[in-house]
Design a protein around this motif. Structure first.
Motif, PDB file in Angstrom:
ATOM      1  N   LYS B  97      48.565   3.818  52.971  1.00  0.00           N
ATOM      2  CA  LYS B  97      47.819   2.708  53.563  1.00  0.00           C
ATOM      3  C   LYS B  97      48.512   2.222  54.835  1.00  0.00           C
ATOM      4  O   LYS B  97      47.941   1.483  55.628  1.00  0.00           O
ATOM      5  CB  LYS B  97      47.720   1.535  52.569  1.00  0.00           C
ATOM      6  CG  LYS B  97      46.850   1.838  51.365  1.00  0.00           C
ATOM      7  CD  LYS B  97      45.375   1.886  51.749  1.00  0.00           C
ATOM      8  CE  LYS B  97      44.526   2.191  50.526  1.00  0.00           C
ATOM      9  NZ  LYS B  97      43.166   2.575  50.905  1.00  0.00           N
ATOM     10  N   ASP B 123      46.067   1.582  57.994  1.00  0.00           N
ATOM     11  CA  ASP B 123      44.715   2.105  57.849  1.00  0.00           C
ATOM     12  C   ASP B 123      43.777   0.912  58.002  1.00  0.00           C
ATOM     13  O   ASP B 123      43.358   0.307  57.024  1.00  0.00           O
ATOM     14  CB  ASP B 123      44.583   2.735  56.454  1.00  0.00           C
ATOM     15  CG  ASP B 123      43.170   3.209  56.183  1.00  0.00           C
ATOM     16  OD1 ASP B 123      42.308   3.074  57.083  1.00  0.00           O
ATOM     17  OD2 ASP B 123      42.934   3.696  55.064  1.00  0.00           O
ATOM     18  N   ASP B 126      40.448  -0.037  56.074  1.00  0.00           N
ATOM     19  CA  ASP B 126      40.552  -0.769  54.819  1.00  0.00           C
ATOM     20  C   ASP B 126      41.126  -2.139  55.163  1.00  0.00           C
ATOM     21  O   ASP B 126      42.323  -2.384  55.071  1.00  0.00           O
ATOM     22  CB  ASP B 126      41.474   0.010  53.872  1.00  0.00           C
ATOM     23  CG  ASP B 126      41.524  -0.622  52.490  1.00  0.00           C
ATOM     24  OD1 ASP B 126      41.033  -1.761  52.340  1.00  0.00           O
ATOM     25  OD2 ASP B 126      42.047   0.034  51.576  1.00  0.00           O
ATOM     26  N   SER B 129      43.650  -4.162  52.660  1.00  0.00           N
ATOM     27  CA  SER B 129      45.031  -3.709  52.485  1.00  0.00           C
ATOM     28  C   SER B 129      45.777  -3.789  53.813  1.00  0.00           C
ATOM     29  O   SER B 129      46.962  -4.122  53.860  1.00  0.00           O
ATOM     30  CB  SER B 129      45.057  -2.286  51.920  1.00  0.00           C
ATOM     31  OG  SER B 129      44.651  -1.365  52.906  1.00  0.00           O
TER      32      SER B 129
END
Ligand code: ADP
Ligand code: MG
Lengths: 335, 371
Positions: B97, B123, B126, B129
């Protein structure tokens, strides 16, 4: 005509329209107290609609009716207290026992507890369900459910009992059981029974008088025997001939012992008063018309002959109902 | 007696359908378990790649901080990677992530008081997160700097946020209980109320009721009575089951329980009447099913059951203000977790009572005693 309050059911120009479709068309009849009255008609004739009006479920579009001495519009509640109704659909609760079905239904009529229990016992006995009374209705057969519903419909000792197609979908044994039940009821009590059916034998077996209903109208009303007198000849001879049946029919029509000839496919149906004795003369007549009898069959005039005579042979498809585009059968236009 | 007879029929029927009853209990509980475990209050176990190209003292401190995050709140799960290219590719293909890259001269820069930078690649598709990683990692980096700063020139008037709780600690799972109870009320009122009615109508069973002397009032009161009884029982059961699963207690003891039951009964009545007003005329149970799923979503999610109403965009917030489930959730929350007295839930209760009055009126207007 009798006094209105001595009639169990009395209608005056009773009419029900759905949109511009007339399901029941200006119907007039009277049912006497204690009588078993039958309404006989093909599917879609308007029998259920008629019963629904008489049992206060549907308001008539026009006309009036009294049931058990009360006006169905103005005194609906009094009517409801005095009638028992067994609708066409099976309406007993599957998740309840036979006993609970009858007992709870008795509460709806305000029958006091001890009386309710006494009657429930007796009625379940009468419909021969005593030993299954504590089983869930889900375990019953269709015939048992129907018998239970008859017991349930009688829990408050109604004056008039309405049954809408009580034996529809039942096997022959169950049908007989229901018939026996209704005959027993008729013989042992003062109750008036109004019954709709499309089975001739049922009407003939059970009813004191029969109204033949078609297209929302009563087209004949009499005792079964009286209805049969409305048509010519007490017997029917069916013959098949191997020649030109039109020609044979024409020559038979000239015979004095023949009251009517109808052609049904390759069969000739001859109405006459003394079937068995006319057979030799009939065969002679056929042969002298240049043809030969290949099969022959004599039977007594049945209600079915009368029925077909009055209602014709065309198949009755249900009038097209509107179904919502958005929800399919989900939102009915009133049933 | 007539009304009681209708209730008796309904209750017997429902009791003989334990599966139906169970599903009204189970579905909300499953929501509790699934929501509670899928979107936790805090994110955990986010895979993060670490590339340490510097091995000086400050670089080691950063790594220690990261290891602390992994060991303590378990926010991250670290993988040590030797080359930045691999790490970034890992973020691209979803293996990680985020990637933390400590550049070669990091410790040096810190020691010299220059601006020291750590590379963080997340990332960011997303969003949840990625924003979590950004905030926890910059906190970690800041703590190093603060450490460094205090050694040289102490900041006396620094403000430190120390969270303090006004109420007993409520973990995320437990905070979902009010929403779950309200969902159980919704499901129960549907199953025990309008669904049965439409089913009876569909099967032609209502016909044999309408030919009896039962009045409109008898029928309506009977259905409502049995529906509210069953629904409330289910909701109270869900309350205790929820407390059992999350090992919680009712903050205000017995009086609070009584108030909770009151809220549950009022909410049940309101929702039961509402579904009758909307779906009472439906002719097919399928229609009830379809519409109910939809109603459940539009009432449950904006109710503040899982996400605070205050954080909604304005249009949704104004819808939430008129959503009965918002008020039910809030009232239950107040009583269950804070042991709040009556005054704290006055506003919500008043709303629920008015809602009940209006829906009862509408339902009785739409209820016909004919076919
Ligand atoms: N609610 C309704 N709306 C429109 N048409 C209806 C409705 N109820 C019955 N009908 C129509 O009225 C006719 C008579 O129906 P019904 O009384 O059920 O006949 P039966 O019981 O003799 O078979 C049928 O053609 C039926 O389609
Ligand atoms: Mg019918």
């Amino acid at each position: 005509m009798m006094e209105p309050d001595s009639a169990a059911i009395l209608t005056e120009d009773l009419t029900k329209r759905f949109g511009n479709f007339t399901a029941v068309d200006s119907v007039n009849f009277e049912v006497r107290r204690g009588e078993v009255f039958g309404m006989l008609g093909p599917n879609g004739a308007g029998k259920t609609t008629l019963v629904r009006m008489l049992t206060t479920l549907l308001p008539p579009t026009s006309g009036r009716a009294t049931v058990a001495g009360e006006d169905i519009g103005r005194h609906a509640r009094k009517v409801r207290e005095r009638i028992g109704v067994i609708p066409q659909a099976l309406t007993s609760d599957l998740d309840l026992t036979g006993w609970e079905n009858v007992d709870i239904y008795g509460c709806f009529y305000g029958v006091p507890r001890s009386e309710r229990h006494k009657r429930a016992h007796r009625l379940l006995e009468m419909v021969r369900l005593s030993d299954r009374a504590n089983d869930l209705v889900a375990t019953y057969s269709g015939g048992m459910r129907r018998r239970l519903e008859i017991a349930r419909g009688l829990i408050h000792s109604p004056r008039v009992l309405f049954l809408d197609e009580p034996t529809i979908g039942l096997d022959p044994q169950s049908r007989r059981a229901v018939w026996d039940l209704l005959l027993e009821l008729h013989n042992e009590s003062e109750i008036t029974v109004s019954l709709t059916t499309h089975y001739m034998d049922e009407a003939e077996q059970l009813c004191d008088r029969i109204a033949i209903v078609d297209h929302g109208k009563i087209i004949a009303l009499d005792t079964p025997a009286g209805l049969k007198k409305l048509v010519n000849g007490s017997d029917r001879v069916e013959v098949q001939v191997d020649g030109n049946s039109e020609q044979v029919a024409a020559s038979l029509r000239t015979q004095t012992y023949v009251s009517e000839v109808t052609i049904d496919g390759d069969k000739l149906i001859i109405a006459t008063d003394d079937g068995a004795h006319v057979i030799p003369r009939l065969i002679e007549s056929v042969e002298s018309a240049g043809s030969r009898v290949t099969s022959l069959n004599v039977h007594q005039l049945s209600l079915e002959d009368v029925f077909i005579r009055f209602t014709g042979r065309t198949l009755r498809d249900e009038a097209a109902k509107k179904v919502s585009f958005l929800v399919g059968a989900g939102m009915p236009q009133q049933r | 007696m007539k009304t009681l007879a209708i209730m008796r029929r309904d209750l017997l029927k429902l009791m003989r359908n334990p599966l139906t009853l169970l599903s009204t209990v189970l579905m909300p509980i499953i929501y509790l378990v699934v929501i509670g475990n899928s979107f936790q209050g805090q994110l955990r176990h986010l895979p993060v790649a670490v590339v340490a190209q510097d091995h000086g003292i400050y670089a080691r401190r950063v790594v220690e901080q990261l290891l602390a995050l992994q060991a303590g709140p378990k926010t991250v799960t670290l993988s040590f990677v030797s080359d930045p290219g691999t790490a970034i590719a890992g973020v691209r293909n979803g293996e990680y992530k985020g990637a933390v890259i400590i550049p070669p001269n990091f410790s040096h820069s810190v020691a010299e008081g220059r601006i020291a930078e750590i590379g963080l690649f997340t990332d960011n598709v997303d969003t949840v997160s990625s924003s979590t990683l950004e905030s926890v990692l910059s906190d970690a980096a800041a703590s190093i700097k603060v450490d460094f700063v205090t050694a040289r020139e102490p900041k006396l008037n620094e403000i430190v946020m120390r969270p303090s709780w006004l109420f007993t600690y409520v973990d995320y799972d437990r905070s979902l209980i009010p929403g779950v109870i309200v969902m159980a009320i919704f499901m129960g009122s549907l199953m025990a109320g309008v669904f049965n009615w439409v089913m009876d109508k569909f099967m032609g069973v209502t016909e044999c009721y309408l030919v009896t002397p039962l009045s409109r009032w008898n029928i309506a009161a009977g259905i409502l009575g049995s529906g509210v009884t069953i629904t409330s029982a289910v909701a109270v059961f869900v309350l205790f089951l929820g407390l059992l699963i999350t090992r919680g207690t009712i903050e205000g003891g017995f009086p609070a329980l009584m108030t909770l039951i009151g809220i549950i009964v009022i909410t049940s009545t309101g929702l039961l009447a509402m579904t009758f007003a909307i779906l009472g005329r439906a002719g097919h149970p399928r229609l009830v099913g379809t519409f109910a799923g939809f109603l459940n979503v539009i009432l449950f999610f904006p109710s503040g059951a899982i996400y605070p109403v205050e954080s909604f965009p304005p249009w949704l917030r104004s819808f939430a203000a008129y959503n009965p489930e918002t008020h039910a959730v809030n009232a239950i929350k107040q009583i269950l977790f804070k042991g709040a007295d009556f005054a704290a839930v006055m506003h919500d209760l008043a709303f629920l009572l008015v809602f009940m009055g209006i829906t009862l009126t509408l339902a009785s207007m739409s209820f016909k005693r004919t076919l």
